[in-house]
Enzyme design. Structure first.
Site, PDB file in Angstrom:
ATOM      1  N   SER A  69     -16.763  -5.939  26.336  1.00  0.00           N
ATOM      2  CA  SER A  69     -16.003  -7.138  26.000  1.00  0.00           C
ATOM      3  C   SER A  69     -15.572  -7.781  27.318  1.00  0.00           C
ATOM      4  O   SER A  69     -14.405  -7.881  27.644  1.00  0.00           O
ATOM      5  CB  SER A  69     -14.801  -6.805  25.121  1.00  0.00           C
ATOM      6  N   HIS A 103     -16.402  -2.451  20.819  1.00  0.00           N
ATOM      7  CA  HIS A 103     -16.689  -1.070  21.225  1.00  0.00           C
ATOM      8  C   HIS A 103     -17.221  -0.219  20.084  1.00  0.00           C
ATOM      9  O   HIS A 103     -17.632   0.918  20.298  1.00  0.00           O
ATOM     10  CB  HIS A 103     -15.434  -0.408  21.813  1.00  0.00           C
ATOM     11  N   GLU A 109      -8.402  -1.941  20.490  1.00  0.00           N
ATOM     12  CA  GLU A 109      -7.887  -0.628  20.891  1.00  0.00           C
ATOM     13  C   GLU A 109      -6.462  -0.422  20.399  1.00  0.00           C
ATOM     14  O   GLU A 109      -5.614  -1.306  20.559  1.00  0.00           O
ATOM     15  CB  GLU A 109      -7.887  -0.506  22.434  1.00  0.00           C
ATOM     16  N   GLU A 111     -15.351   4.175  24.014  1.00  0.00           N
ATOM     17  CA  GLU A 111     -14.349   4.815  24.872  1.00  0.00           C
ATOM     18  C   GLU A 111     -13.835   6.126  24.287  1.00  0.00           C
ATOM     19  O   GLU A 111     -12.848   6.693  24.767  1.00  0.00           O
ATOM     20  CB  GLU A 111     -13.175   3.856  25.136  1.00  0.00           C
ATOM     21  N   ASP A 149      -4.923  -3.226  22.632  1.00  0.00           N
ATOM     22  CA  ASP A 149      -5.716  -4.252  23.288  1.00  0.00           C
ATOM     23  C   ASP A 149      -6.368  -5.053  22.171  1.00  0.00           C
ATOM     24  O   ASP A 149      -7.282  -4.570  21.510  1.00  0.00           O
ATOM     25  CB  ASP A 149      -6.780  -3.639  24.211  1.00  0.00           C
ATOM     26  N   GLU A 186      -2.224  -6.106  25.037  1.00  0.00           N
ATOM     27  CA  GLU A 186      -3.180  -6.703  25.979  1.00  0.00           C
ATOM     28  C   GLU A 186      -4.002  -7.781  25.265  1.00  0.00           C
ATOM     29  O   GLU A 186      -4.374  -7.608  24.096  1.00  0.00           O
ATOM     30  CB  GLU A 186      -4.083  -5.578  26.498  1.00  0.00           C
ATOM     31  N   ASP A 209      -5.993  -9.216  30.525  1.00  0.00           N
ATOM     32  CA  ASP A 209      -7.221  -8.596  31.030  1.00  0.00           C
ATOM     33  C   ASP A 209      -8.263  -9.705  31.198  1.00  0.00           C
ATOM     34  O   ASP A 209      -8.474 -10.198  32.309  1.00  0.00           O
ATOM     35  CB  ASP A 209      -7.670  -7.511  30.032  1.00  0.00           C
ATOM     36  N   LYS A 224      -9.099  -4.145  37.075  1.00  0.00           N
ATOM     37  CA  LYS A 224     -10.401  -3.480  37.007  1.00  0.00           C
ATOM     38  C   LYS A 224     -11.176  -3.919  38.238  1.00  0.00           C
ATOM     39  O   LYS A 224     -11.613  -5.083  38.307  1.00  0.00           O
ATOM     40  CB  LYS A 224     -11.145  -3.936  35.754  1.00  0.00           C
ATOM     41  N   HIS A 233     -10.061   1.594  33.334  1.00  0.00           N
ATOM     42  CA  HIS A 233     -11.495   1.905  33.212  1.00  0.00           C
ATOM     43  C   HIS A 233     -12.210   0.748  32.494  1.00  0.00           C
ATOM     44  O   HIS A 233     -11.582  -0.236  32.120  1.00  0.00           O
ATOM     45  CB  HIS A 233     -11.681   3.202  32.417  1.00  0.00           C
ATOM     46  N   LYS A 261      -5.116   2.904  32.111  1.00  0.00           N
ATOM     47  CA  LYS A 261      -5.820   2.931  30.830  1.00  0.00           C
ATOM     48  C   LYS A 261      -7.163   3.585  31.087  1.00  0.00           C
ATOM     49  O   LYS A 261      -8.014   3.028  31.776  1.00  0.00           O
ATOM     50  CB  LYS A 261      -6.004   1.479  30.368  1.00  0.00           C
TER      51      LYS A 261
END
Ligand code: PGA
Ligand code: ZN
Length: 417
Positions: A42, A145, A154, A195, A231, A292, A319, A344, A372, A395
């Site tokens: 994403s 994901h 998430e 993940e 998230d 997030e 993010d 990131k 990550h 994270k």
């Protein structure tokens, strides 16, 4: 400082089974560093460019490696990273790829630490580093994901009361296990997403219920507070409208003019205003500690409105909004869009840029959260980066080898620090 004598690049596997770039750096005095680039699913539209691994390696070998071997000192991170930028020549690493750039940048730091005989976090952060971070543990997820799972990407356990990193790591794993047990009790089958989070075919409301129960139960067991967060990855849910005059039905009440787009949760649509109400209510109902990307990656206003409403007690983290980019973070700071930034290194291409983003954030009261990607390797650089910068959170998943590599490294760092 010690001269870089060799930079080697190769393709290795990431956790999704895709090729990614790994870099080895050797120095004159026998120092050695190795690092690998992660990859997103994403990804934000404003991220630095990631090229196919083979292409990125070929381009970096041609234009970056000759400017590094015999030319730079591994410990001089800012020079190394500015050589990488100069060799690339674009703003977003479109020529050599942010994947080769970040692998080289991180491998340089690792080699420099090796030369010093110091752990990486110490080389990066110096003697006056802050606390070790609390890991956020992805326990339920969907979005990009995992197919046929939750719309929110998430659901993250946040063991905010943990007395140590090790306690937090084990608490997250316990929440992850508790979620699995609850799903089994309810007869809901679940595989795992990219993940390692459970990816059941349930609606988001049920995921909230299960997370609230699981975190409560584990908190009771371990005797410290465990909250949770999200998230939303809302850019993936957002469908842009036509934001101007559509040229039809001219008049004041032309409802197709200035349509601002919607967030699509399957058959259910939410306007940006409804999205604000929805997320603010969730924060209040579940005492969320972290949210997030609650809005689209260009909606600074939405972030600002939510931060106004609930930012006192909850981190509102950008993010895809900020993509570890100091220019975009600057805009966010000006507009009060959020109070936290996800960091990131591969979104921006170098450790120097990632550090600058953290510095700008901290100077302006934004909490940095080191992260990550959904596609990962055994690389542990982000564990060291989080400790070096004193970030309050990291994270990096809850289970799975490429995730536990980082969590276990944090446990080791905590023991020696
Ligand atoms: P990504 O997802 O690595 O697939 O971009 C992680 C995130 O959105 O935080
Ligand atoms: Zn995200």
């Amino acid at each position: 400082m010690t001269l870089v004598t060799e930079v080697r690049l190769r393709r290795v596997l990431d956790s999704r089974g895709n090729p990614t770039v790994e870099a080895d750096v050797r120095t004159e005095s026998g120092g050695f560093g190795r690092a690998a680039a992660p990859s997103g699913a994403s990804t934000g539209e404003h991220e630095a460019t990631s090229l196919p691994a083979r292409e990125s390696i070929a381009a970096a070998r041609e234009s970056a490696v000759p400017r590094l071997e015999g030319q730079v000192y591994a410990g001089d991170q800012r020079s190394v990273d500015s050589v990488l930028r100069g060799a690339d020549g674009t703003d977003d690493f479109a020529e050599i790829g942010a994947n080769s750039a970040v692998a080289i940048s991180m491998a340089m730091a690792t080699a420099a630490a090796d030369v010093l005989g110091a752990p990486l976090y110490q080389h990066l952060g110096g003697a006056f580093r802050g606390e070790t971070p609390i890991p956020l543990g992805n326990a339920i997820g969907g979005g990009e994901h995992a197919a046929e799972a939750t719309f929110i990407q998430e659901f993250l356990a946040a063991p905010v009361g943990a007395p140590s990193v090790a306690d937090a790591v084990f608490a997250n794993a316990a929440v992850h296990r508790e979620v699995k047990d609850t799903l089994m009790d309810r007869g809901i089958p679940a595989g795992k997403g990219d993940e390692g989070a459970w990816a059941p075919s349930i609606d988001d409301a049920e995921a909230f219920e299960i997370m609230a129960e699981a975190t409560d139960r584990v908190a009771n067991d371990v005797g410290f507070e465990i909250g949770f967060g999200l998230d939303v990855a809302a850019a993936e849910l957002y469908e842009a409208g036509n934001d101007g005059d559509d040229g039809k039905n001219e008049g004041e009440n032309d409802e197709n003019d200035g349509n601002e787009g919607v967030y699509r949760y399957g058959d259910r649509e939410r306007s940006p205003d409804e999205q604000l109400e929805y997320v603010a209510d969730l924060v209040e109902e579940y005492d969320l500690v972290y949210v997030e990307d609650p809005f689209d990656e260009n909606d600074f206003e939405g972030f600002a409105a939510l931060t106004d409403r609930v930012g006192e007690d909850c981190l509102i983290c950008g993010d895809d909004l900020f993509v570890t980019n100091t220019d975009r973070l600057g805009t966010g700071i000006e507009r009060g869009a959020g109070n936290s930034i996800l960091v990131k290194p591969n979104q921006i291409g170098t450790l120097t840029d990632a550090f600058d983003a953290v510095t700008l954030a901290v100077e302006n009261g934004f909490s940095p959260v080191i992260s990550h990607r959904s596609g990962e390797t055994e690389d542990t650089t982000i564990s060291h980066l989080a400790v070096a910068t004193g970030a309050p959170f990291i994270k990096t998943g809850a289970v799975g080898g490429e995730r536990t590599a980082k969590l276990n490294e944090l446990i080791r760092i905590e023991e020696t620090a």
